[in-house]
Design a protein around this motif. Structure first.
Motif, PDB file in Angstrom:
ATOM      1  N   VAL A  60       0.838  -1.202   0.000  1.00  0.00           N
ATOM      2  CA  VAL A  60       0.000   0.000   0.000  1.00  0.00           C
ATOM      3  C   VAL A  60       0.875   1.255   0.000  1.00  0.00           C
ATOM      4  CG1 VAL A  60      -1.673   1.349   1.332  1.00  0.00           C
ATOM      5  CG2 VAL A  60      -2.008  -1.110   1.048  1.00  0.00           C
ATOM      6  N   VAL A  61       1.922   1.258   0.810  1.00  0.00           N
ATOM      7  CA  VAL A  61       2.811   2.432   0.895  1.00  0.00           C
ATOM      8  C   VAL A  61       3.526   2.672  -0.431  1.00  0.00           C
ATOM      9  CG1 VAL A  61       4.919   3.301   1.992  1.00  0.00           C
ATOM     10  CG2 VAL A  61       3.085   2.364   3.395  1.00  0.00           C
ATOM     11  N   VAL A  62       3.988   1.605  -1.069  1.00  0.00           N
ATOM     12  CA  VAL A  62       4.667   1.760  -2.367  1.00  0.00           C
ATOM     13  C   VAL A  62       3.688   2.320  -3.408  1.00  0.00           C
ATOM     14  CG1 VAL A  62       5.722   0.472  -4.279  1.00  0.00           C
ATOM     15  CG2 VAL A  62       6.464   0.052  -1.934  1.00  0.00           C
ATOM     16  N   ALA A  63       2.453   1.825  -3.415  1.00  0.00           N
ATOM     17  CA  ALA A  63       1.457   2.347  -4.356  1.00  0.00           C
ATOM     18  C   ALA A  63       1.110   3.798  -4.040  1.00  0.00           C
ATOM     19  CB  ALA A  63       0.197   1.480  -4.316  1.00  0.00           C
ATOM     20  N   LEU A  64       0.983   4.128  -2.768  1.00  0.00           N
ATOM     21  CA  LEU A  64       0.710   5.507  -2.352  1.00  0.00           C
ATOM     22  C   LEU A  64       1.819   6.432  -2.834  1.00  0.00           C
ATOM     23  CD1 LEU A  64      -0.798   7.688  -0.655  1.00  0.00           C
ATOM     24  CD2 LEU A  64       0.537   6.885   1.308  1.00  0.00           C
ATOM     25  N   ALA A  65       3.055   6.027  -2.637  1.00  0.00           N
ATOM     26  CA  ALA A  65       4.187   6.847  -3.085  1.00  0.00           C
ATOM     27  C   ALA A  65       4.164   7.026  -4.604  1.00  0.00           C
ATOM     28  CB  ALA A  65       5.505   6.208  -2.641  1.00  0.00           C
ATOM     29  N   GLY A  66       3.869   5.949  -5.317  1.00  0.00           N
ATOM     30  CA  GLY A  66       3.792   6.044  -6.778  1.00  0.00           C
ATOM     31  C   GLY A  66       2.708   6.997  -7.240  1.00  0.00           C
ATOM     32  N   MET A  67       1.543   6.945  -6.595  1.00  0.00           N
ATOM     33  CA  MET A  67       0.445   7.844  -6.989  1.00  0.00           C
ATOM     34  C   MET A  67       0.755   9.293  -6.630  1.00  0.00           C
ATOM     35  SD  MET A  67      -1.568   6.102  -8.734  1.00  0.00           S
ATOM     36  CE  MET A  67      -2.860   7.301  -8.988  1.00  0.00           C
ATOM     37  N   ILE A  68       1.409   9.513  -5.509  1.00  0.00           N
ATOM     38  CA  ILE A  68       1.791  10.878  -5.139  1.00  0.00           C
ATOM     39  C   ILE A  68       2.779  11.431  -6.159  1.00  0.00           C
ATOM     40  CG2 ILE A  68       3.077  12.242  -3.448  1.00  0.00           C
ATOM     41  CD1 ILE A  68       1.698  10.530  -1.270  1.00  0.00           C
ATOM     42  N   ILE A  69       3.749  10.620  -6.562  1.00  0.00           N
ATOM     43  CA  ILE A  69       4.715  11.053  -7.575  1.00  0.00           C
ATOM     44  C   ILE A  69       4.005  11.360  -8.889  1.00  0.00           C
ATOM     45  CG2 ILE A  69       6.643  10.272  -9.018  1.00  0.00           C
ATOM     46  CD1 ILE A  69       7.635   8.734  -6.474  1.00  0.00           C
ATOM     47  N   LEU A  70       3.090  10.470  -9.288  1.00  0.00           N
ATOM     48  CA  LEU A  70       2.352  10.711 -10.537  1.00  0.00           C
ATOM     49  C   LEU A  70       1.553  12.009 -10.476  1.00  0.00           C
ATOM     50  CD1 LEU A  70       0.984   7.207 -11.568  1.00  0.00           C
ATOM     51  CD2 LEU A  70       2.450   8.698 -12.927  1.00  0.00           C
ATOM     52  N   ALA A  71       0.831  12.206  -9.383  1.00  0.00           N
ATOM     53  CA  ALA A  71      -0.050  13.375  -9.281  1.00  0.00           C
ATOM     54  C   ALA A  71       0.735  14.675  -9.133  1.00  0.00           C
ATOM     55  CB  ALA A  71      -1.010  13.208  -8.103  1.00  0.00           C
ATOM     56  N   ALA A  72       1.893  14.607  -8.482  1.00  0.00           N
ATOM     57  CA  ALA A  72       2.636  15.834  -8.193  1.00  0.00           C
ATOM     58  C   ALA A  72       3.684  16.197  -9.246  1.00  0.00           C
ATOM     59  CB  ALA A  72       3.317  15.714  -6.830  1.00  0.00           C
ATOM     60  N   LYS A  73       4.298  15.210  -9.861  1.00  0.00           N
ATOM     61  CA  LYS A  73       5.469  15.489 -10.699  1.00  0.00           C
ATOM     62  C   LYS A  73       5.319  15.158 -12.175  1.00  0.00           C
ATOM     63  CE  LYS A  73       7.995  16.622  -7.117  1.00  0.00           C
ATOM     64  NZ  LYS A  73       8.322  18.007  -6.883  1.00  0.00           N
ATOM     65  N   MET A  74       4.312  14.406 -12.539  1.00  0.00           N
ATOM     66  CA  MET A  74       4.187  13.947 -13.920  1.00  0.00           C
ATOM     67  C   MET A  74       3.016  14.655 -14.603  1.00  0.00           C
ATOM     68  SD  MET A  74       6.607  11.769 -13.984  1.00  0.00           S
ATOM     69  CE  MET A  74       7.615  10.871 -12.829  1.00  0.00           C
ATOM     70  N   PRO A  75       2.960  14.574 -15.938  1.00  0.00           N
ATOM     71  CA  PRO A  75       1.800  15.145 -16.634  1.00  0.00           C
ATOM     72  C   PRO A  75       0.515  14.460 -16.177  1.00  0.00           C
ATOM     73  CG  PRO A  75       3.533  14.570 -18.184  1.00  0.00           C
ATOM     74  CD  PRO A  75       3.940  14.028 -16.848  1.00  0.00           C
ATOM     75  N   LEU A  76      -0.546  15.225 -16.119  1.00  0.00           N
ATOM     76  CA  LEU A  76      -1.824  14.684 -15.666  1.00  0.00           C
ATOM     77  C   LEU A  76      -2.536  13.969 -16.809  1.00  0.00           C
ATOM     78  CD1 LEU A  76      -3.016  17.634 -13.434  1.00  0.00           C
ATOM     79  CD2 LEU A  76      -1.957  15.491 -12.723  1.00  0.00           C
ATOM     80  N   PRO A  77      -3.521  13.145 -16.485  1.00  0.00           N
ATOM     81  CA  PRO A  77      -4.273  12.437 -17.531  1.00  0.00           C
ATOM     82  C   PRO A  77      -4.858  13.429 -18.514  1.00  0.00           C
ATOM     83  CG  PRO A  77      -4.886  11.655 -15.346  1.00  0.00           C
ATOM     84  CD  PRO A  77      -3.994  12.844 -15.150  1.00  0.00           C
TER      85      PRO A  77
END
Length: 164
Positions: A60-77
């Motif tokens: 869960v923590v690894v997935a949470l970290a991945g989603m935070i990185i996606l939402a904060a640092k990567m282009p959005l959908p």
């Protein structure tokens, strides 16, 4: 037989309470608990449940970290498919590395996948909402999966009591 009936009643009560409170944990929490209960029941009466619980939380923590990185640092959908693939691949590779230290890979994958299932729809349709959803969803998924693990312990005890 009395022990099996008593434990069965306990499982039924826990699950009923869980269904009543599922809105506080997320709409899909009921299904996650049911799936995890089924998965953990197949571990049998001699599974290492503490290590399994820890592995779930790591996933869960690894997935949470991945989603935070996606939402904060990567282009959005919708312009982020490549980044979703990269973050997912790196996350799964990290889980595989952690499994070499003795953690259960199946439980980590279950935690990882359950968290992504809980938040991915929101991420793809309303990424800014992830700021307020990410942590509560992680708590809800963790509670759901750990409750499923606990209920599976009771189900195993019921099966053992019935078979004696």
């Amino acid at each position: 037989m009395k022990k099996a009936v008593g434990l069965g009643l306990l499982v039924a009560i826990f699950f009923a309470i869980f269904v009543l409170l599922q809105d506080y944990l997320g709409a899909s929490a009921f299904y996650m608990a049911a799936v995890s209960m089924a998965m953990f029941t197949v571990l049998g009466p001699f599974g290492d449940y503490l290590k399994t619980a820890i592995a779930i939380l790591i996933g869960v923590v690894v997935a949470l970290a991945g989603m935070i990185i996606l939402a904060a640092k990567m282009p959005l959908p919708p312009d982020n498919l490549l980044f979703v693939a990269i973050i997912s691949g790196v996350s799964l590779f990290l889980l595989i590395l952690i499994s070499t230290a003795g953690m259960r890979i199946d439980a980590m994958f279950l935690g990882w996948a359950a968290y992504l299932a809980a938040v991915f729809g929101t991420y793809t349709t309303n990424a800014p909402a992830m700021a307020s959803l990410a942590l509560p969803a992680a708590v809800g998924v963790s509670v759901s999966l750990l409750l499923g693990l606990f209920m599976s312990l009771l189900v195993i005890k019921i099966a053992m009591a019935v078979n004696q």
